[in-house]
Scaffold this active site. Structure first.
Site, PDB file in Angstrom:
ATOM      1  N   ASP A  87       0.849  -1.199   0.000  1.00 33.08           N
ATOM      2  CA  ASP A  87       0.000   0.000   0.000  1.00 33.08           C
ATOM      3  C   ASP A  87       0.890   1.257   0.000  1.00 33.08           C
ATOM      4  O   ASP A  87       0.538   2.276  -0.599  1.00 33.08           O
ATOM      5  CB  ASP A  87      -0.916  -0.001   1.225  1.00 33.08           C
ATOM      6  CG  ASP A  87      -2.054  -1.001   1.073  1.00 33.08           C
ATOM      7  OD1 ASP A  87      -2.470  -1.263  -0.076  1.00 33.08           O
ATOM      8  OD2 ASP A  87      -2.526  -1.532   2.093  1.00 33.08           O
ATOM      9  N   GLY A  88       2.033   1.169   0.679  1.00 34.14           N
ATOM     10  CA  GLY A  88       2.970   2.296   0.721  1.00 34.14           C
ATOM     11  C   GLY A  88       3.443   2.665  -0.681  1.00 34.14           C
ATOM     12  O   GLY A  88       3.609   3.839  -1.009  1.00 34.14           O
TER      13      GLY A  88
ATOM     14  N   ASN B  39      -4.302   8.915   2.026  1.00 40.67           N
ATOM     15  CA  ASN B  39      -4.593   8.305   3.336  1.00 40.67           C
ATOM     16  C   ASN B  39      -5.052   9.346   4.354  1.00 40.67           C
ATOM     17  O   ASN B  39      -6.139   9.269   4.870  1.00 40.67           O
ATOM     18  CB  ASN B  39      -3.349   7.632   3.915  1.00 40.67           C
ATOM     19  CG  ASN B  39      -3.255   6.166   3.549  1.00 40.67           C
ATOM     20  OD1 ASN B  39      -4.172   5.603   2.967  1.00 40.67           O
ATOM     21  ND2 ASN B  39      -2.128   5.545   3.873  1.00 40.67           N
ATOM     22  N   GLU B  40      -4.158  10.285   4.656  1.00 39.46           N
ATOM     23  CA  GLU B  40      -4.459  11.235   5.720  1.00 39.46           C
ATOM     24  C   GLU B  40      -3.475  12.388   5.754  1.00 39.46           C
ATOM     25  O   GLU B  40      -2.428  12.351   5.099  1.00 39.46           O
ATOM     26  CB  GLU B  40      -4.439  10.544   7.100  1.00 39.46           C
ATOM     27  CG  GLU B  40      -3.092  10.306   7.717  1.00 39.46           C
ATOM     28  CD  GLU B  40      -2.313   9.167   7.098  1.00 39.46           C
ATOM     29  OE1 GLU B  40      -1.271   9.459   6.469  1.00 39.46           O
ATOM     30  OE2 GLU B  40      -2.695   8.008   7.224  1.00 39.46           O
TER      31      GLU B  40
ATOM     32  N   ASP C 295      -1.091  16.337  21.267  1.00 39.69           N
ATOM     33  CA  ASP C 295      -0.002  16.165  20.293  1.00 39.69           C
ATOM     34  C   ASP C 295      -0.386  16.661  18.908  1.00 39.69           C
ATOM     35  O   ASP C 295       0.441  17.174  18.167  1.00 39.69           O
ATOM     36  CB  ASP C 295       0.375  14.674  20.191  1.00 39.69           C
ATOM     37  CG  ASP C 295       1.235  14.236  21.364  1.00 39.69           C
ATOM     38  OD1 ASP C 295       1.525  15.091  22.233  1.00 39.69           O
ATOM     39  OD2 ASP C 295       1.615  13.044  21.423  1.00 39.69           O
TER      40      ASP C 295
ATOM     41  N   ALA D 234      -5.453   3.015   8.154  1.00 37.20           N
ATOM     42  CA  ALA D 234      -4.012   3.224   8.360  1.00 37.20           C
ATOM     43  C   ALA D 234      -3.766   3.904   9.723  1.00 37.20           C
ATOM     44  O   ALA D 234      -4.242   3.420  10.752  1.00 37.20           O
ATOM     45  CB  ALA D 234      -3.459   4.018   7.181  1.00 37.20           C
TER      46      ALA D 234
ATOM     47  N   ASN E 260      -5.037   6.403  11.149  1.00 40.81           N
ATOM     48  CA  ASN E 260      -6.292   6.703  11.847  1.00 40.81           C
ATOM     49  C   ASN E 260      -6.716   5.561  12.764  1.00 40.81           C
ATOM     50  O   ASN E 260      -7.125   5.770  13.903  1.00 40.81           O
ATOM     51  CB  ASN E 260      -7.382   6.985  10.798  1.00 40.81           C
ATOM     52  CG  ASN E 260      -8.768   7.026  11.404  1.00 40.81           C
ATOM     53  OD1 ASN E 260      -9.120   7.960  12.103  1.00 40.81           O
ATOM     54  ND2 ASN E 260      -9.552   5.984  11.156  1.00 40.81           N
TER      55      ASN E 260
ATOM     56  N   SER F 112      -4.847   3.187  14.059  1.00 47.02           N
ATOM     57  CA  SER F 112      -3.920   3.032  15.197  1.00 47.02           C
ATOM     58  C   SER F 112      -4.261   4.000  16.319  1.00 47.02           C
ATOM     59  O   SER F 112      -3.954   3.748  17.484  1.00 47.02           O
ATOM     60  CB  SER F 112      -2.479   3.301  14.759  1.00 47.02           C
ATOM     61  OG  SER F 112      -2.112   2.462  13.719  1.00 47.02           O
TER      62      SER F 112
HETATM   63  P1  NAP Z   1       5.080   2.415   5.647  1.00 49.62           P
HETATM   64  O1  NAP Z   1       5.909   1.989   6.785  1.00 49.62           O
HETATM   65  O2  NAP Z   1       5.296   1.828   4.311  1.00 49.62           O
HETATM   66  O3  NAP Z   1       3.515   2.278   5.972  1.00 49.62           O
HETATM   67  C1  NAP Z   1       3.131   1.952   7.192  1.00 49.62           C
HETATM   68  C2  NAP Z   1       2.162   0.779   7.111  1.00 49.62           C
HETATM   69  O4  NAP Z   1       0.879   1.306   6.766  1.00 49.62           O
HETATM   70  C3  NAP Z   1       2.519  -0.275   6.066  1.00 49.62           C
HETATM   71  O5  NAP Z   1       2.349  -1.532   6.654  1.00 49.62           O
HETATM   72  C4  NAP Z   1       1.496  -0.044   4.972  1.00 49.62           C
HETATM   73  O6  NAP Z   1       1.122  -1.205   4.264  1.00 49.62           O
HETATM   74  C5  NAP Z   1       0.318   0.425   5.792  1.00 49.62           C
HETATM   75  N1  NAP Z   1      -0.682   1.199   5.044  1.00 49.62           N
HETATM   76  C6  NAP Z   1      -0.506   2.202   4.173  1.00 49.62           C
HETATM   77  N2  NAP Z   1      -1.707   2.640   3.751  1.00 49.62           N
HETATM   78  C7  NAP Z   1      -2.642   1.891   4.370  1.00 49.62           C
HETATM   79  C8  NAP Z   1      -4.060   1.879   4.360  1.00 49.62           C
HETATM   80  N3  NAP Z   1      -4.749   2.743   3.621  1.00 49.62           N
HETATM   81  N4  NAP Z   1      -4.711   0.988   5.144  1.00 49.62           N
HETATM   82  C9  NAP Z   1      -4.026   0.123   5.921  1.00 49.62           C
HETATM   83  N5  NAP Z   1      -2.687   0.089   5.978  1.00 49.62           N
HETATM   84  C10 NAP Z   1      -2.007   0.970   5.222  1.00 49.62           C
HETATM   85  O7  NAP Z   1       5.217   3.968   5.606  1.00 49.62           O
HETATM   86  P2  NAP Z   1       4.935   4.909   4.427  1.00 49.62           P
HETATM   87  O8  NAP Z   1       5.131   4.289   3.118  1.00 49.62           O
HETATM   88  O9  NAP Z   1       5.658   6.134   4.805  1.00 49.62           O
HETATM   89  O10 NAP Z   1       3.351   5.077   4.575  1.00 49.62           O
HETATM   90  C11 NAP Z   1       2.835   6.164   5.211  1.00 49.62           C
HETATM   91  C12 NAP Z   1       1.600   5.732   5.899  1.00 49.62           C
HETATM   92  O11 NAP Z   1       1.974   5.078   7.102  1.00 49.62           O
HETATM   93  C13 NAP Z   1       0.779   6.913   6.328  1.00 49.62           C
HETATM   94  O12 NAP Z   1      -0.128   7.307   5.329  1.00 49.62           O
HETATM   95  C14 NAP Z   1       0.131   6.443   7.595  1.00 49.62           C
HETATM   96  O13 NAP Z   1      -1.211   6.029   7.373  1.00 49.62           O
HETATM   97  C15 NAP Z   1       0.932   5.241   8.026  1.00 49.62           C
HETATM   98  N6  NAP Z   1       1.444   5.513   9.370  1.00 49.62           N
HETATM   99  C16 NAP Z   1       0.936   4.782  10.373  1.00 49.62           C
HETATM  100  C17 NAP Z   1       1.298   5.049  11.673  1.00 49.62           C
HETATM  101  C18 NAP Z   1       0.699   4.242  12.768  1.00 49.62           C
HETATM  102  O14 NAP Z   1      -0.114   3.351  12.465  1.00 49.62           O
HETATM  103  N7  NAP Z   1       1.051   4.514  14.008  1.00 49.62           N
HETATM  104  C19 NAP Z   1       2.207   6.071  11.968  1.00 49.62           C
HETATM  105  C20 NAP Z   1       2.708   6.806  10.905  1.00 49.62           C
HETATM  106  C21 NAP Z   1       2.309   6.525   9.602  1.00 49.62           C
HETATM  107  P3  NAP Z   1       2.090  -1.958   3.220  1.00 49.62           P
HETATM  108  O15 NAP Z   1       2.955  -2.823   4.079  1.00 49.62           O
HETATM  109  O16 NAP Z   1       1.147  -2.733   2.385  1.00 49.62           O
HETATM  110  O17 NAP Z   1       2.854  -0.916   2.469  1.00 49.62           O
END
Ligand code: NAP
Length: 278
Positions: A56-57, A132-133, A160, A172, A174, A176
């Protein structure tokens, strides 16, 4: 489901893969099959269809590569791991994807995206789109900001930061933070708090809010300082923000409508619940 204009011209295909060996191997397999087929033209410039290979990333990154061409581009993803939220095919289903593209009639499935407008105290404006957000956080100290929803001064937030997600982004970051999972066909935004301070003096709603299509969220920081604004996988630093506006864009992201398009609820179950029989 909508239909894009399909002509007799070859379909222009861009293949975008992440750095993993497996993704590169699949990319070269697709490249070798499609390059000799007169129905396709491989080009990263002005593509009709973008094939992403990774997770998804990777699709998020491809979205930002082509975010100015959203009205003419359709995306389709291959996941090199588990079933993804933006990816319809797994790595062992490459032939199935190629068959789908050969029979393509231009049908697409479309989902809302988020528009973010940051206005600084000096009048400068930065506009972005998120799949995403978007989040706003203050670096030095607790963020204090008024949250306005359609000109209603809704609450004074202390904590925060604030996250606003699209329906597809609800699973994603959201999620968490305790936000709800929203079906992607619901045209709404979700605002979720990031560690709000709630006690006898300071109060916020505490739960996340689902905001309908034409409503606008405006965040007005009450203190000078440095803020981070994250848009999907990118983070920007801004000094002295006057306001940040969030609303649903007039544009949508379009995906190739495929027979492999898995039910959203099956994806949610696969990602977060797993096998019920185990
Ligand atoms: P990344 O480490 O590749 O992405 C973080 C994880 O989020 C990966 O496992 C990715 O899945 C998954 N993901 C991405 N979009 C998703 C969705 N719409 N629904 C469910 N899971 C999803 O980091 P990145 O490439 O920089 O991605 C940025 C995204 O990471 C942000 O948009 C944010 O949503 C997420 N993120 C999450 C947190 C948290 O959960 N605490 C904190 C910061 C950012 P894949 O393994 O399939 O790529």
């Amino acid at each position: 489901m909508t239909q894009m204009n399909i002509t007799d011209k070859p379909i222009r295909i861009a293949i975008i893969a992440n750095g993993k060996y497996q993704s590169k191997r699949i990319a070269s397999k697709i490249f070798n099959v499609l390059r000799d087929d007169p129905d396709f033209y491989l080009s990263k410039k002005n593509p009709d269809v973008v094939i992403t290979i990774g997770g998804d990333g990777m699709l998020l990154s491809a979205f930002h590569m082509y975010e100015k061409e959203l009205d003419t581009v359709r995306f389709v993803g291959i996941h090199t791991g588990h079933l993804g939220f933006y990816t319809d095919y797994r790595d062992f289903e490459v032939d199935k994807l190629i068959d789908t593209l050969r029979q393509d009639q231009g049908d697409s499935i479309s989902y809302p995206i988020l528009k973010v407008k940051v206005t600084l105290d000096d009048g400068r404006v930065y506009r972005s789109r998120a799949l995403n957000e978007a989040t706003v956080k203050r670096i030095e100290k607790t963020m204090v900001a008024d949250v306005m929803i359609n000109k209603v001064k809704f609450e004074r937030f202390r904590g925060d930061g604030i996250l606003v997600s699209t329906p597809t982004g609800s699973t994603a970051y959201n999620k968490s933070l305790g936000g709800a999972v929203l079906h992607p066909t619901i045209e709404a935004l979700q605002m979720t708090e990031i560690s709000s301070i709630n006690n006898r003096v300071f109060r916020t709603l505490g739960s996340s809010l689902i905001i309908p299509k034409d409503d606008r969220i405006v965040l007005v920081p009450k203190r000078l300082g440095t803020y981070t604004v994250s848009i999907d996988n990118k983070t920007y630093h801004h000094k002295n923000i006057a306001k940040v506006e969030f609303y649903i864009s007039n544009h949508k992201i379009h995906f190739v409508s495929t027979p492999s398009h898995t039910s959203f609820w099956a994806r949610v179950k696969d990602a977060f619940i797993g096998d019920l029989d185990s």
